[in-house]
Write a protein that holds these residues in place. Structure first.
Motif, PDB file in Angstrom:
ATOM      1  N   ARG A  52       0.835  -1.208   0.000  1.00 57.59           N
ATOM      2  CA  ARG A  52       0.000   0.000   0.000  1.00 57.59           C
ATOM      3  C   ARG A  52       0.867   1.255   0.000  1.00 57.59           C
ATOM      4  N   ALA A  53       1.969   1.214   0.754  1.00 52.17           N
ATOM      5  CA  ALA A  53       2.888   2.355   0.783  1.00 52.17           C
ATOM      6  C   ALA A  53       3.514   2.566  -0.593  1.00 52.17           C
ATOM      7  N   LEU A  54       3.864   1.480  -1.260  1.00 48.96           N
ATOM      8  CA  LEU A  54       4.437   1.574  -2.603  1.00 48.96           C
ATOM      9  C   LEU A  54       3.439   2.195  -3.579  1.00 48.96           C
ATOM     10  N   ALA A  55       2.184   1.771  -3.506  1.00 49.73           N
ATOM     11  CA  ALA A  55       1.160   2.334  -4.392  1.00 49.73           C
ATOM     12  C   ALA A  55       1.020   3.840  -4.174  1.00 49.73           C
ATOM     13  N   TYR A  56       1.019   4.261  -2.916  1.00 45.69           N
ATOM     14  CA  TYR A  56       0.909   5.687  -2.616  1.00 45.69           C
ATOM     15  C   TYR A  56       2.151   6.443  -3.110  1.00 45.69           C
ATOM     16  N   ALA A  57       3.333   5.855  -2.895  1.00 47.43           N
ATOM     17  CA  ALA A  57       4.578   6.502  -3.308  1.00 47.43           C
ATOM     18  C   ALA A  57       4.662   6.625  -4.831  1.00 47.43           C
ATOM     19  N   ILE A  58       4.128   5.641  -5.555  1.00 47.95           N
ATOM     20  CA  ILE A  58       4.099   5.723  -7.021  1.00 47.95           C
ATOM     21  C   ILE A  58       3.272   6.936  -7.448  1.00 47.95           C
ATOM     22  N   GLY A  59       2.116   7.115  -6.812  1.00 44.23           N
ATOM     23  CA  GLY A  59       1.276   8.274  -7.121  1.00 44.23           C
ATOM     24  C   GLY A  59       1.975   9.586  -6.796  1.00 44.23           C
ATOM     25  N   MET A  60       2.669   9.647  -5.655  1.00 43.32           N
ATOM     26  CA  MET A  60       3.415  10.858  -5.289  1.00 43.32           C
ATOM     27  C   MET A  60       4.489  11.176  -6.322  1.00 43.32           C
ATOM     28  N   ALA A  61       5.250  10.146  -6.694  1.00 45.36           N
ATOM     29  CA  ALA A  61       6.344  10.354  -7.647  1.00 45.36           C
ATOM     30  C   ALA A  61       5.797  10.778  -9.011  1.00 45.36           C
ATOM     31  N   ARG A  62       4.709  10.157  -9.436  1.00 44.73           N
ATOM     32  CA  ARG A  62       4.112  10.500 -10.735  1.00 44.73           C
ATOM     33  C   ARG A  62       3.624  11.944 -10.732  1.00 44.73           C
ATOM     34  N   ARG A  63       2.900  12.335  -9.673  1.00 48.39           N
ATOM     35  CA  ARG A  63       2.362  13.701  -9.600  1.00 48.39           C
ATOM     36  C   ARG A  63       3.467  14.753  -9.531  1.00 48.39           C
ATOM     37  N   SER A  64       4.568  14.437  -8.865  1.00 48.97           N
ATOM     38  CA  SER A  64       5.647  15.419  -8.730  1.00 48.97           C
ATOM     39  C   SER A  64       6.672  15.320  -9.854  1.00 48.97           C
ATOM     40  N   GLY A  65       6.551  14.300 -10.715  1.00 46.93           N
ATOM     41  CA  GLY A  65       7.489  14.142 -11.820  1.00 46.93           C
ATOM     42  C   GLY A  65       8.877  13.726 -11.364  1.00 46.93           C
TER      43      GLY A  65
END
Length: 173
Positions: A52-65
């Motif tokens: 779940r943490a990985l899924a959230y971190a993927i979204g953070m990284a994608r949104r911030s580029g």
């Protein structure tokens, strides 16, 4: 010193001699890919909370580029030095789990959205996550929450990390 022996190096320099520039030695030890500077660090061990943490971190990284730095902290087992009353030391035990996790992550479709790397460390989880965050100048560290009696007895990784980290820590339930 009972139980320890320092062998002489082949070039006959004393063991106490250190490199002239300790900063250069530190930089070669912790060279990191500049493409992942200011990325998102996530602790991952394959558990449900770390997924779940990985899924959230993927979204953070994608949104911030930015890039994603996935950290797996390998097991270290305490062992006792039997010669005298030496303090306990930690011995690295081969942890093939990192290789398995790396293969699973490489085949995962959901990681195709962001650039990512897998970093293996050994030692205290909180210390190693913060150290990787420092090396990469990470914008945040994402971890899953710990449930169960172990977290209540020894304190959760997320709680300890949140108290001592020098960057934002996101805890995913």
């Amino acid at each position: 010193m009972a139980g320890h022996e320092f062998s002489e190096p082949p070039d006959r320099r004393k063991v106490a001699d250190s490199p002239v520039d300790p900063l250069a030695a530190e930089q070669t030890r912790h060279a990191c890919d500049p493409a992942f500077q200011h990325g998102v660090v996530v602790g991952f061990d394959g558990s449900t909370s770390s997924e779940r943490a990985l899924a959230y971190a993927i979204g953070m990284a994608r949104r911030s580029g930015s890039g994603l730095i996935i950290v797996h902290v390998a097991n270290r087992l305490p062992t006792t030095v039997w010669a005298g009353c030496e303090p306990p030391v930690f011995v690295d035990v081969p942890d093939h789990r990192t290789e398995v996790l790396g293969l699973e992550l490489a085949c995962a479709d959901y990681l195709s959205e962001v650039p990512w790397i897998l970093v293996e460390r050994g030692g205290d989880i909180c210390h190693e996550l913060e150290e990787v965050g420092r090396e990469y100048s990470a914008d945040a560290i994402v971890v899953g929450s710990t449930h169960g009696i172990v977290g209540r007895m020894f304190g959760s990784v997320a709680g300890r990390l949140a108290r001592r980290a020098q960057r934002p820590v996101v805890v995913i339930p």
